[in-house]
Design an enzyme around this catalytic site. Structure first.
Site, short mmCIF file in Angstrom:
data_model
loop_
_atom_site.label_atom_id
_atom_site.label_comp_id
_atom_site.label_asym_id
_atom_site.label_seq_id
_atom_site.Cartn_x
_atom_site.Cartn_y
_atom_site.Cartn_z
N CYS A 118 0.83 -1.20 0.00
CA CYS A 118 0.00 0.00 0.00
C CYS A 118 0.87 1.25 0.00
O CYS A 118 0.62 2.21 -0.74
CB CYS A 118 -0.93 -0.01 1.22
SG CYS A 118 -2.12 1.35 1.24
N CYS A 119 1.91 1.26 0.85
CA CYS A 119 2.83 2.40 0.90
C CYS A 119 3.50 2.62 -0.44
O CYS A 119 3.71 3.77 -0.86
CB CYS A 119 3.90 2.17 1.97
SG CYS A 119 3.35 2.40 3.67
N CYS A 201 -0.71 8.63 7.08
CA CYS A 201 -2.08 8.34 6.68
C CYS A 201 -2.95 8.10 7.93
O CYS A 201 -2.48 7.53 8.92
CB CYS A 201 -2.13 7.12 5.77
SG CYS A 201 -1.38 7.39 4.14
N CYS A 204 -3.22 4.65 9.62
CA CYS A 204 -1.94 4.08 10.05
C CYS A 204 -1.22 4.92 11.10
O CYS A 204 -0.04 4.69 11.38
CB CYS A 204 -1.03 3.89 8.84
SG CYS A 204 -1.74 2.86 7.54
N CYS A 228 8.30 3.48 5.47
CA CYS A 228 7.36 3.13 4.40
C CYS A 228 8.05 2.90 3.06
O CYS A 228 7.41 2.49 2.10
CB CYS A 228 6.32 4.24 4.23
SG CYS A 228 7.04 5.83 3.79
#
Length: 233
Positions: A118-119, A201, A204, A228
């Site tokens: 995702c990162c 985010c 997170c 990340c």
């Protein structure tokens, strides 16, 4: 080549202030110096230094699509206060759609591998685009932010992005950062007053307690290095 350039830069600016170093880099690498901001406290210090000295340095940010509203608020306040341009990079729409269609909106909670995926889509890939063709990448990294950032240097060659990084606040303490922000009335994310030190985010990031590590609020469900992929240290 890169190691030589890094050493030459260290020698050239060894007696310079941060403002003088920023101006030197902007002149030495015309139109190829960029600063990445996520509107955290350190980044706001650097933004103020660039704006107040009217330096020709491109400021950009990564909008992951999962940011806090408070981050957008300080983004807007910063634009208004300094009357500057901040270029925004978004993740590839198709890549985000495929990730959500395949794994759902919260796959990052399930494994470190999923979180890094995702990162990569939301941050690393857009960053690669933002840095492409540039020579100097200015960051807000500080050595005390995490154990794995203690061995950072003022100038470094980042082989992942083929660019030289300049970390002007590397040896600053959090207290020095906060004092600068207050003294110069720099816009700040209101979440900082609620225990959020490092803000990423929304899904997170959580607030931390005074006895926790600065990075403890990032990906708190993991026991990883709390990075990340933007910075390997």
């Amino acid at each position: 080549m890169s190691a030589t350039t890094v050493q030459n830069l260290k020698n050239a600016v060894k007696d310079f202030s941060i403002e003088e170093t920023l101006a030197f880099l902007a002149n030495e690498f015309k139109d190829k110096v960029v600063f990445s901001t996520s509107f955290g406290q350190e980044d706001q210090v650097i933004t103020a230094l660039i704006a107040n000295n009217d330096l020709p340095i491109t400021i950009f940010t990564l909008d992951t699509g999962r940011l806090f509203q408070e981050t957008y608020d300080v983004f807007h306040k910063t634009l208004k206060k300094y009357q500057i341009d901040i270029k925004t990079y978004f993740p590839d729409t198709t890549a985000v759609q495929e990730l959500l269609n395949k794994k759902g909106p919260n796959s990052f909670y399930e494994s470190v591998e999923n979180r890094k995926e995702c990162c990569f889509i939301r941050k690393v890939a857009p960053l690669t685009k933002a840095l492409n063709g540039n020579s100097i990448w200015i960051t807000g990294l500080r050595a005390e932010q995490s154990e794995n950032r203690n061995d950072l240097d003022l100038f470094e060659y980042d082989s992942n992005f083929d660019i030289i990084k300049f970390n002007p606040l590397l040896r600053w303490t959090l207290q020095e950062v906060e004092e600068y922000l207050e003294k110069n009335n720099v816009p700040q994310n209101t979440l900082h007053k609620k225990g959020f030190v490092s803000i990423g985010c929304a899904p997170c990031t959580r607030a931390i307690t005074p006895d926790e590590d600065i990075r403890a609020g990032r990906w708190w469900w993991e026991s990883s290095h709390k990075e990340c992929g933007l910075h390997q240290k």
